[in-house]
Design an enzyme around this catalytic site. Structure first.
Site, short mmCIF file in Angstrom:
data_model
loop_
_atom_site.label_atom_id
_atom_site.label_comp_id
_atom_site.label_asym_id
_atom_site.label_seq_id
_atom_site.Cartn_x
_atom_site.Cartn_y
_atom_site.Cartn_z
N SER A 26 10.42 -53.12 10.66
CA SER A 26 11.85 -52.84 10.72
C SER A 26 12.07 -51.34 10.64
CB SER A 26 12.56 -53.51 9.56
OG SER A 26 12.20 -52.84 8.38
N LYS A 27 13.19 -50.92 11.20
CA LYS A 27 13.45 -49.48 11.24
C LYS A 27 13.75 -48.90 9.87
CE LYS A 27 18.13 -50.28 12.88
NZ LYS A 27 18.92 -50.38 14.07
N ARG A 28 14.01 -49.77 8.90
CA ARG A 28 14.18 -49.27 7.53
C ARG A 28 12.87 -48.70 7.01
NH1 ARG A 28 18.35 -49.76 8.83
NH2 ARG A 28 19.63 -51.60 9.07
N LYS A 29 11.76 -49.26 7.46
CA LYS A 29 10.47 -48.86 6.86
C LYS A 29 9.57 -48.08 7.81
CE LYS A 29 10.66 -52.43 3.47
NZ LYS A 29 10.41 -53.81 3.19
#
Ligand code: GLU
Length: 491
Positions: free
Chosen positions: A252-255
């Site tokens: 995910s783009k959060r990580k």
């Protein structure tokens, strides 16, 4: 039989590394069998689809060198290749199913549908959305249609029994029909859902092998039912494993940065990115880590894909990219470096800002280092020096990140709009809002204007820098994130 594979991305965001991963395996499969690889754009979700996002998908795949034989840009014998240009096709198929009793007009409102789901939940029934006696009699349907009542067309799905999805990589997978929704095929706006359009197009485009991500396994029973109802031959299915963050969660783009264009802007070589993606669940027979696309093609065997979730790990990619860089000749180095950033197209927009600020050429580098660097050397003290409370700084960075993520296009107007929008949202004058952004984007106390800097480095790197800045100033806690999200959405 000519092998035909496809990727069918929805243009609803950044060109995702997952899309490139699936494209790579479809490409290898088709090329190795002397078949065709098709690019189809699935833009039936009119609200979320965006032409700028489609353009970026094409750009990313081109950069990687995964060329397609048919697609929206080059056409082909089975076009058009953009579902929004095929909308007239789908209704007929949905109505054909209604006429055969395999689908039905459904006039329930979304509140009624939700109430039925809730009743089922409370009664402890399986989660699939089902209606008892869904079929109204033909006269009643005609009456409601005549008065213009809104409706959708839904698929008839058995209540009980199991469906066997045969996945070439996993063998048979049994899924209970009771879990499967009476899926909407045609929405109230007359457009098809993914499920109908995807199956109809795979059939009309004569796709022989569907190679896609494992997140689609649970949709496959609906697709199999559609093939069966239409009496069409089913393609062969391969569901590739989902890419994962190092903590095993779904990539995910959060990580992790997930946009291919981020990797391009950061100065990775497309060969290294492809090589890295080729190692996700797959390996060369001799297990060597560095291999080219041509090497992969020569040894390709999709049945050697292992389905355990492969980890997308930036350190490993960095190492591999370094190996690729060291393998280039001097002439290639120069050529690649120029193609990356030392070219007129990239440098020219910097010029007006630099020209008026320098006294000699040797001043240029420090002023433009923000545009020629990846991650910056940020420190918390520079953010403190802006005089804003730490919480305000974090909130500015986080809100900015969310706002940027919503923009498909990127240019000076968009960036100006984002900044003034943010200033309204946070009720902060631009004069107060900009300093922490300035530090985050340029890493310096002085440089070119931050809005120009954001335009120059592009949306992907801007977002990466905002995330990096947050990690320096302090990531929002779970509670903060929740509260801010609420605040952000209500504003
Ligand atoms: N439009 C789907 C996606 O965005 C395609 C899934 C499939 O390959 O069937 O991934």
């Amino acid at each position: 039989m000519t092998v035909r594979t496809r990727i069918a991305p929805s243009p609803t965001g950044d060109p995702h590394v997952g899309t490139a991963y699936i494209a790579l395996f479809n490409w290898c499969f088709a090329r190795q069998q002397g078949g065709q690889f098709v690019l189809r754009i699935e833009d039936t979700d009119q609200v979320r689809s965006h032409p700028a996002s489609e353009a970026k998908i094409l750009e990313a795949l081109r950069w990687l060198g995964l060329n397609w034989d048919e697609g929206p840009d080059i056409g082909g014998a089975y076009g058009p290749y953009r579902q929004s240009e095929r909308s007239a096709i789908y209704r007929g198929y949905a109505e054909q199913l209604v006429a055969a009793g395999h689908a039905f007009y459904c006039f329930r409102t979304s509140e009624e549908v939700e109430a039925i789901r809730e009743q089922r939940r409370q009664a402890g029934l399986p989660p699939g959305f089902k209606l008892t006696n869904p079929q109204l009699n033909a006269q009643e349907v005609q009456r409601r249609l005549a008065v213009g009542e809104p409706y959708v067309i839904r698929l008839n799905v058995p209540d009980s029994g199991t469906c066997t999805v045969f996945d070439q990589l996993r063998g048979p997978i049994e899924i209970d029909w009771s879990q499967i929704d009476m899926q909407v095929l045609l929405k109230s706006d007359g457009l098809p859902t993914y499920h109908l359009a995807n199956v109809v197009d795979d059939h009309l485009m004569e796709i022989t092998h569907v190679i896609r991500g494992e997140e689609w396994i649970n949709s496959t029973p609906k697709h199999l039912l559609l093939y069966q109802y239409f009496g069409w031959q089913t393609p062969t299915f391969y569901h590739l494993p989902l890419l994962r963050n190092p903590d095993k969660s779904k990539l995910s783009k959060r990580k992790n940065p997930t946009s291919i264009l981020y990797y391009q802007r950061m100065g990775y070589l497309p060969e290294a990115v492809l090589n890295y993606l080729g190692r996700m669940g797959w390996s060369m027979p001799d297990e060597r880590e560095q291999f080219s696309l041509a090497d992969m093609l020569a040894e390709f065997n999709i049945l050697r894909v292992s389905t355990g979730g492969p980890i997308f790990d930036l350190e490993k990619l960095d190492w591999l990219n370094g190996e690729w860089l060291r393998g280039l000749s001097e002439a290639q180095w120069i050529e690649r470096l120029q193609a990356w950033a030392f070219n007129e197209a990239y440098l020219r927009p910097l010029l007006p800002h630099v020209q008026k600020r320098v006294e000699k050429f040797s001043d240029v580098i420090s002023l433009t280092s923000f545009a020629l660097s990846g991650n910056l050397k940020l420190n918390a003290a520079d953010f403190h020096a802006t005089g804003l409370l730490e919480e305000t700084t974090r909130k500015i960075l986080q809100f900015m990140l969310w706002t940027c993520e919503q923009e498909a296009e990127w240019n000076k107007n968009v960036v100006e709009k984002i900044c003034s929008h943010l200033s309204q949202l946070l009720d902060l004058k631009l004069k107060l809002l900009m300093p922490p952004l300035f530090v985050a984007i340029t890493g310096r106390k002085e440089s070119v204007s931050v809005m120009d800097a954001m335009v120059i480095i592009g949306s992907d790197l801007t977002r990466a820098r905002l995330r990096q800045a947050l990690s320096v100033v302090g990531m929002p806690s779970k509670k903060e994130l929740k509260d801010w999200q609420k605040e952000y959405q209500t504003l």
